[in-house]
Structures are given as structure tokens and as C-alpha cells.
Design an enzyme around this catalytic site. Structure first.
Site, short mmCIF file in Angstrom:
data_model
loop_
_atom_site.label_atom_id
_atom_site.label_comp_id
_atom_site.label_asym_id
_atom_site.label_seq_id
_atom_site.Cartn_x
_atom_site.Cartn_y
_atom_site.Cartn_z
N ARG A 240 0.87 -1.18 0.00
CA ARG A 240 0.00 0.00 0.00
C ARG A 240 0.91 1.23 0.00
NH1 ARG A 240 -3.43 -2.81 -1.44
NH2 ARG A 240 -5.50 -3.21 -0.59
N GLU A 269 -4.24 7.63 -4.82
CA GLU A 269 -4.49 7.00 -6.12
C GLU A 269 -5.81 7.52 -6.67
OE1 GLU A 269 -4.20 2.80 -5.29
OE2 GLU A 269 -2.08 2.94 -4.81
N HIS A 288 -1.32 0.41 -9.63
CA HIS A 288 -1.96 -0.55 -8.70
C HIS A 288 -2.56 -1.74 -9.46
CE1 HIS A 288 -3.88 -0.81 -4.42
NE2 HIS A 288 -3.62 -2.02 -4.91
C1 GLV Z 1 -5.04 -5.12 -3.85
O1 GLV Z 1 -4.32 -4.17 -3.64
C2 GLV Z 1 -5.46 -6.00 -2.80
O2 GLV Z 1 -5.27 -5.69 -1.61
O3 GLV Z 1 -6.03 -7.05 -3.12
#
Ligand code: GLV
Ligand code: GLV
Length: 331
Positions: A240, A269, A288
Site C-alpha cells: 500500500r 491513487e 496498482h
Molecule cells: C489489492 O491491492 C489488494 O489488496 O487485493
């Protein structure tokens, strides 16, 4: 008895919607792959029994206050920092996530970012597209760093950190790890040594982050940590964004405190179009997408639907992050 109602905040794979429809009346947000507007979410959550939502939705007290019948929030992600789990538990609402199935896919992407950063794949590709490949071959052209034989420092030896360790072995790398919770069981099995964070930063040629975002891991890597890394080291993040202090990352890359970075997640984001990171050559960025393979994104949708349906059927969901809800619901 009336059929339960379910709201899904994004167009998802048909397999998942079909599964939900077997057990509930399902409404899906019509947006064209955009996050649902907050006001609409607050309205839609009012009379539903189940919510299937994404990491782009903040599910907090305000949402729960609107929800009169909600029994389950099924997060289409393994990370659930977007949900106020305490608030859900107090109200007897299950929170579920999608662990396990995205592990290998995410590690594949983390390793791809590692390779692309070390070998300057993106810069080199851009060079050809800009029609700037002028000299046939040069001893120093796009010269990068070796991957094999190097030390990979894993921060967070969970499922994805473990999968990353296995990839490192295939590339004859040495792997070491730091985790707030020491994993002696895995140390033997993987042949990986526990290393305090500062030592790991100093010893690693590549540092890859695989911790969940919590109060403890917020800005785990900042100015001080960058100063401890080798000037030749690379930082990889597929966890993250806020685990890394992005301003400090920018400074470290710009001043060459570290050699480069491969980053899939950001503090905000989508990344601000004016982010100074965009100006840097020594960072490879992806929006991401670490779990974004067709197989995994489909499996995540089915898992999220399965989790949700099991609560509607009065069963304990297979992947819940607050199993203690069971006791709250009995009261
Ligand atoms: C994506 O970032 C997830 O946490 O699955
Ligand atoms: C997350 O799925 C992890 O355990 O790494």
C-alpha cells in the site's frame, strides 16, 4: 421470506454476479470502471443485506450509520485498510477479503518491477519509441544492475513475502526478512534469516515491501530508512502506498540516495498528474495492478461473492477478517 438485497460497487466478472444472483437481488453500479460517487454509495447501502465493494471505497462509520440491514461487507481485495473493521464488528457486520488467490500473481508483479528497475527495461523501451536508438551497441548503454547473486530484503513475510522469497531463490539471490512478527516456522522452511529492519536496509540490494497498511506500518519507510539503504539499492512496493513516505522516496531517488524504485501503489491513487515522481528516470511505476491477471481477478470476484453469500445463508464466511463478529451477532 423476501430475497436478500446485495449491492456491488463496480462492474465485475459475470461468474461472481451469477453466484450472487442465485441467492439475492443484485444491483451493480453502472459506472464505466469509475469508483462509485460517495453520495450514491451512502444511498445504496441503506436497505441492502450485503455490500460487495472495492479498495477504492472507504467503508467507515458514516457508511455503517446509513446501513440499516447490512450483514456483510465483502472487500474485493486482500488489503482491507479501506474498511473500519472495529466499527463493523461493533455492529455485528462481517468484513471479508480475498487472501491467498492473489499471492502468486502479486509476487510475479513485484518481481517484474524488480527486474524492470534493475535492468532499466522501461527507459530502454522509451528510448526506442522516441526513435533515439542511434548507436548500434555500447558498453555503457542502459547499463543497470545484476539481479542474480544479490540480496533481497523482504519486509513482511506473509503469503506474498513468502512467494517473493521463492522467486528470489530461482534467481540465486540471497533472501533476508524483517517482520514485526518473527516467523521462525518459515525461516527453516524457506532458509531465510530474520534481520532487524535497520540491518536489512543496510544489507539489501533490493528491498521489497509486503506488509499490510496499519497505524504501525504507516510511513514505515521514510527519510531515515532511505539513508540507511545502499546507494546502489532498489525499493519495490506492491503493498500500500502510505507504507512509504512518498516525499522521502522522491528525494531519495532524485538525490540518488538509492539507485531506483519499482512502485505499484501510491499515497494517493490515482497518482496526481503533477506528481514530481513522473519526472524521474529511476522509477518504474504501475497503476496498482499487481493482482491484475485475468485468472486472479476472476478468482477474486468469485471468492468475494462466495464470502458474501455465505453470510446471507447464515454461515461463517470462509475468509473473514473479523470472525469475532459471530459472538456479537449471538447477543
Ligand atoms: C489489492 O491491492 C489488494 O489488496 O487485493
Ligand atoms: C497478503 O496476502 C500477504 O499475506 O502477504
Amino acid at each position: 421470506m423476501a430475497r436478500p438485497k446485495v449491492y456491488v460497487t463496480r462492474q465485475l466478472f459475470k461468474e461472481a454476479i451469477d453466484l450472487l444472483e442465485k441467492h439475492a437481488d443484485v444491483e451493480v453500479f453502472e459506472g464505466d470502471d469509475n469508483p462509485i460517487p460517495r453520495e450514491l454509495l451512502l444511498k445504496k447501502v441503506k436497505d441492502v443485506d450485503g455490500l460487495l465493494s472495492l479498495l477504492t471505497e472507504k467503508i467507515d462509520k458514516e457508511v455503517f450509520d446509513e446501513a440499516e440491514k447490512l450483514r456483510v461487507v465483502s472487500n474485493y481485495a486482500v488489503g482491507f485498510n479501506n474498511i473500519d473493521v472495529n466499527e463493523a464488528t461493533k455492529r455485528g457486520i462481517y468484513v471479508t477479503n480475498t487472501p491467498g488467490i492473489l499471492t502468486e500473481t502479486t509476487a510475479d508483479c513485484a518481481f517484474a518491477l524488480l527486474m524492470a528497475s534493475a535492468r532499466r527495461i522501461v527507459e530502454a523501451d522509451k528510448n526506442i519509441r522516441a526513435r533515439e536508438w542511434i548507436h548500434a551497441w555500447g558498453p555503457k548503454m542502459f547499463i543497470g544492475a545484476d539481479v542474480h547473486g544479490k540480496t533481497l530484503g523482504i519486509i513482511g513475510l506473509g503469503r506474498i513475502g513468502t512467494a517473493m522469497t521463492q522467486r528470489a531463490k530461482g534467481f540465486n539471490m540471497k533472501a533476508i526478512y524483517y517482520d514485526p512478527y518473527r516467523r521462525e516456522d518459515l525461516e527453516k522452511e524457506l532458509g531465510i534469516g530474520y534481520t532487524p529492519l535497520d540491518e536489512l536496509l543496510a544489507a539489501s540490494d533490493f528491498v521489497s515491501v509486503h506488509v499490510p497498511l496499519t497505524e504501525e506500518t504507516h510511513h514505515l519507510i521514510g527519510k531515515e530508512q532511505f539513508s540507511k539503504m545502499k546507494r546502489t539499492a532498489y525499493l519495490i512496493n506492491t503493498s500500500r502506498g502510505p507504507v512509504i513516505d512518498e516525499k522521502a522516496l522522491y528525494e531519495a531517488l532524485k538525490n540518488r540516495t538509492i539507485a531506483g524504485a519499482g512502485i505499484d501503489v501510491f499515497e494517493n491513487e490515482p497518482l496526481d498528474r503533477n506528481s514530481p515522481l513522473i519526472e524521474l528516470d529511476n522509477i518504474v511505476m504501475t497503476p496498482h495492478i499487481a493482482s491484475a491477471s485475468i485468472e486472479t481477478r476472476t478468482a477474486m470476484a468469485v471468492m468475494a461473492a462466495t464470502n458474501l453469500v455465505s453470510v446471507l445463508l447464515g454461515k461463517e464466511p470462509p475468509n473473514t477478517v473479523n470472525p469475532e463478529v459471530k459472538a456479537v451477532r449471538k447477543k
